[in-house]
Write a protein that holds these residues in place. Structure first.
Motif, PDB file in Angstrom:
ATOM      1  N   SER A  98     -15.131  -3.842 -13.731  1.00 39.60           N
ATOM      2  CA  SER A  98     -14.392  -3.269 -12.614  1.00 39.60           C
ATOM      3  C   SER A  98     -14.630  -1.761 -12.625  1.00 39.60           C
ATOM      4  O   SER A  98     -15.471  -1.262 -13.378  1.00 39.60           O
ATOM      5  CB  SER A  98     -12.893  -3.605 -12.745  1.00 39.60           C
ATOM      6  N   GLU A  99     -13.883  -1.049 -11.796  1.00 39.20           N
ATOM      7  CA  GLU A  99     -13.978   0.404 -11.760  1.00 39.20           C
ATOM      8  C   GLU A  99     -12.589   0.981 -11.549  1.00 39.20           C
ATOM      9  O   GLU A  99     -11.684   0.311 -11.060  1.00 39.20           O
ATOM     10  CB  GLU A  99     -14.907   0.855 -10.640  1.00 39.20           C
ATOM     11  N   TYR A 100     -12.420   2.224 -11.933  1.00 38.87           N
ATOM     12  CA  TYR A 100     -11.155   2.910 -11.740  1.00 38.87           C
ATOM     13  C   TYR A 100     -11.048   3.422 -10.307  1.00 38.87           C
ATOM     14  O   TYR A 100     -12.034   3.882  -9.718  1.00 38.87           O
ATOM     15  CB  TYR A 100     -11.029   4.100 -12.695  1.00 38.87           C
ATOM     16  N   VAL A 101      -9.840   3.364  -9.749  1.00 41.03           N
ATOM     17  CA  VAL A 101      -9.557   3.942  -8.442  1.00 41.03           C
ATOM     18  C   VAL A 101      -8.244   4.708  -8.516  1.00 41.03           C
ATOM     19  O   VAL A 101      -7.400   4.456  -9.388  1.00 41.03           O
ATOM     20  CB  VAL A 101      -9.456   2.865  -7.335  1.00 41.03           C
ATOM     21  N   CYS A 102      -8.077   5.642  -7.615  1.00 43.52           N
ATOM     22  CA  CYS A 102      -6.812   6.353  -7.490  1.00 43.52           C
ATOM     23  C   CYS A 102      -5.882   5.524  -6.610  1.00 43.52           C
ATOM     24  O   CYS A 102      -6.281   5.042  -5.549  1.00 43.52           O
ATOM     25  CB  CYS A 102      -7.029   7.735  -6.876  1.00 43.52           C
ATOM     26  N   VAL A 103      -4.641   5.358  -7.046  1.00 43.62           N
ATOM     27  CA  VAL A 103      -3.679   4.519  -6.340  1.00 43.62           C
ATOM     28  C   VAL A 103      -2.452   5.353  -5.993  1.00 43.62           C
ATOM     29  O   VAL A 103      -1.948   6.121  -6.815  1.00 43.62           O
ATOM     30  CB  VAL A 103      -3.275   3.301  -7.207  1.00 43.62           C
ATOM     31  N   MET A 104      -1.960   5.175  -4.772  1.00 38.46           N
ATOM     32  CA  MET A 104      -0.766   5.888  -4.295  1.00 38.46           C
ATOM     33  C   MET A 104      -0.028   5.002  -3.314  1.00 38.46           C
ATOM     34  O   MET A 104      -0.536   3.971  -2.865  1.00 38.46           O
ATOM     35  CB  MET A 104      -1.168   7.203  -3.629  1.00 38.46           C
ATOM     36  N   LEU A 153       0.649   9.881  -8.154  1.00 40.13           N
ATOM     37  CA  LEU A 153      -0.628   9.180  -8.134  1.00 40.13           C
ATOM     38  C   LEU A 153      -0.852   8.537  -9.505  1.00 40.13           C
ATOM     39  O   LEU A 153      -0.358   9.035 -10.508  1.00 40.13           O
ATOM     40  CB  LEU A 153      -1.789  10.141  -7.863  1.00 40.13           C
ATOM     41  N   THR A 154      -1.589   7.472  -9.537  1.00 37.42           N
ATOM     42  CA  THR A 154      -2.029   6.915 -10.807  1.00 37.42           C
ATOM     43  C   THR A 154      -3.455   6.432 -10.661  1.00 37.42           C
ATOM     44  O   THR A 154      -3.980   6.323  -9.546  1.00 37.42           O
ATOM     45  CB  THR A 154      -1.113   5.768 -11.284  1.00 37.42           C
ATOM     46  N   GLN A 165       0.551  -4.644  -3.779  1.00 35.90           N
ATOM     47  CA  GLN A 165      -0.676  -4.273  -3.093  1.00 35.90           C
ATOM     48  C   GLN A 165      -0.435  -3.853  -1.652  1.00 35.90           C
ATOM     49  O   GLN A 165      -1.061  -2.917  -1.146  1.00 35.90           O
ATOM     50  CB  GLN A 165      -1.668  -5.432  -3.137  1.00 35.90           C
ATOM     51  N   SER A 166       0.495  -4.521  -0.969  1.00 33.95           N
ATOM     52  CA  SER A 166       0.758  -4.195   0.430  1.00 33.95           C
ATOM     53  C   SER A 166       1.396  -2.826   0.595  1.00 33.95           C
ATOM     54  O   SER A 166       1.397  -2.256   1.688  1.00 33.95           O
ATOM     55  CB  SER A 166       1.656  -5.262   1.060  1.00 33.95           C
ATOM     56  N   GLN A 167       1.960  -2.293  -0.509  1.00 37.19           N
ATOM     57  CA  GLN A 167       2.626  -0.993  -0.445  1.00 37.19           C
ATOM     58  C   GLN A 167       1.771   0.124  -1.041  1.00 37.19           C
ATOM     59  O   GLN A 167       2.219   1.264  -1.112  1.00 37.19           O
ATOM     60  CB  GLN A 167       3.955  -1.052  -1.199  1.00 37.19           C
ATOM     61  N   LEU A 168       0.567  -0.217  -1.475  1.00 36.61           N
ATOM     62  CA  LEU A 168      -0.276   0.751  -2.164  1.00 36.61           C
ATOM     63  C   LEU A 168      -1.570   0.991  -1.401  1.00 36.61           C
ATOM     64  O   LEU A 168      -2.040   0.132  -0.654  1.00 36.61           O
ATOM     65  CB  LEU A 168      -0.599   0.264  -3.576  1.00 36.61           C
ATOM     66  N   VAL A 169      -2.124   2.164  -1.618  1.00 38.54           N
ATOM     67  CA  VAL A 169      -3.397   2.548  -1.015  1.00 38.54           C
ATOM     68  C   VAL A 169      -4.338   2.947  -2.139  1.00 38.54           C
ATOM     69  O   VAL A 169      -3.948   3.656  -3.070  1.00 38.54           O
ATOM     70  CB  VAL A 169      -3.215   3.725  -0.035  1.00 38.54           C
ATOM     71  N   GLU A 170      -5.594   2.499  -2.066  1.00 40.53           N
ATOM     72  CA  GLU A 170      -6.614   2.856  -3.054  1.00 40.53           C
ATOM     73  C   GLU A 170      -7.556   3.896  -2.459  1.00 40.53           C
ATOM     74  O   GLU A 170      -7.932   3.810  -1.290  1.00 40.53           O
ATOM     75  CB  GLU A 170      -7.427   1.629  -3.465  1.00 40.53           C
ATOM     76  N   ARG A 171      -7.923   4.864  -3.268  1.00 42.29           N
ATOM     77  CA  ARG A 171      -8.908   5.862  -2.876  1.00 42.29           C
ATOM     78  C   ARG A 171      -9.926   6.042  -4.001  1.00 42.29           C
ATOM     79  O   ARG A 171      -9.559   6.018  -5.174  1.00 42.29           O
ATOM     80  CB  ARG A 171      -8.232   7.216  -2.585  1.00 42.29           C
TER      81      ARG A 171
END
Length: 322
Positions: A177-183, A250-251, A264-270
């Motif tokens: 997998s890979e790391y993503v920023c989550v907010m 952010l995490t 997941q429905s409340q989070l955004v990945e960047r």
């Protein structure tokens, strides 16, 4: 100790108690009474001339001598089992217990399909999942405290690869997998490109089993002469998902874990605004289990359970210090 007069049944009792860390559970595992287990331990202690265990609130704690002795006893018993009962493992007939160590995120996604396999085969298999709170599970595997560790262990795996056939440990890649920023959805940074400046100026949550207030992300930032402010450090990925969904923190999480948070429905990945290495999920076990058919069966099921399914992959954890 006079090995010629040693009752080898005592080794089975010692092994069970070391595995369970509890006399009652060990007695149930061996189909013995607790007094019989206590008596066997006393006889074994007298035979070796060393203290083996001390009482604790919820069971027993091995002495350093017992910890050193156990891997050798476990390896010898496994070899005897393989020699005396070389038949193939029959999941419908053979009741076997396995101890797996993994992080909460990995368990949340890996266990449902693994249990599906066990139930579909009507296998008489029991799984005991132990939280993995270390970056390097090699000592746990070597001491026989667990049968298989599953997670992201880059330094340990690199050393095993360098040791080659000299190592007593084995490993197999299950997924990546890979790391993503989550907010949270609606976060001021949720729209548009996430820049390095914006990332560093934001407040962060760090998932760290060790409790250390820095991780891989901070190492990557340091290489760019940058830093971030970590407001909160937690030791569970589920907790991270819940907190981030309800705050402006952010995490950084494995992309494959976001769906397993339940938020997941409340989070955004960047995408992260700096390069980060991909995360490889590995299974690690001891070579003494290589030819044990029951363990081979388990490893095959782990591979099956790790195969990508629509919308779900195995979270590349632990190694959460991100």
């Amino acid at each position: 100790m006079n090995f010629k007069t040693l009752d080898l049944n005592l080794l089975r009792v010692f092994d069970a108690v070391m595995a369970e860390r509890n006399l009652t559970r060990a007695a149930a595992r061996l189909a013995l009474t607790q007094p019989a287990v206590s008596n066997a331990l006393r006889r074994f202690r007298e035979s070796v001339g060393e203290e083996l265990l001390t009482r604790a609130t919820h069971g027993v704690v091995p002495t350093p001598f017992a910890e050193k002795l156990w891997p050798q006893v476990r390896a010898a018993l496994d070899q005897l089992r393989a020699a005396l009962d070389p038949g193939e493992f029959d999941p419908h007939r053979d009741a076997v217990s396995f101890r797996l160590a993994m992080a909460d995120a990995t368990a949340a996604v890996l266990l449902p399909p693994l249990i599906d396999h066990i139930e579909a085969e009507q296998a008489l298999v029991n799984l005991r999942v132990i939280p993995l709170t270390t970056r390097d599970p090699r000592a746990l595997v070597e001491r026989g405290e667990i049968d298989v560790a599953v997670g992201y262990f880059p330094e340990a795996i690199a050393e095993l690869v360098s040791q080659g056939a000299e190592s007593a440990l084995r490993h197999q890649r299950l997924n990546e997998s890979e790391y993503v920023c989550v907010m949270r959805s609606g976060h001021p940074l949720a729209e548009g490109e996430l820049t390095l400046d914006a990332f560093c100026q934001a407040h962060h949550l760090l998932v760290s089993f060790s409790g250390r207030p820095h991780g891989f992300v901070d190492q990557a930032l340091a290489s760019l002469n940058r830093t971030r402010r970590i407001v909160l450090t937690v030791n569970q990925f589920f907790t991270a998902g819940r907190v981030v969904a309800r705050s402006d923190l952010l995490t950084v999480l494995p992309a494959s874990f976001v769906v397993a948070t339940g938020y997941q429905s409340q989070l955004v990945e960047r995408p992260l605004p700096m390069p980060m290495a991909r995360i490889h999920v590995e299974a690690m076990w001891h070579m003494r289990h290589d030819s044990v058919s029951a363990h081979q069966w388990l490893r095959e099921r782990l591979v099956d359970a790790s195969r990508p399914r629509p919308g779900v992959t195995i979270p590349a954890s632990p190694h959460p210090d991100s």
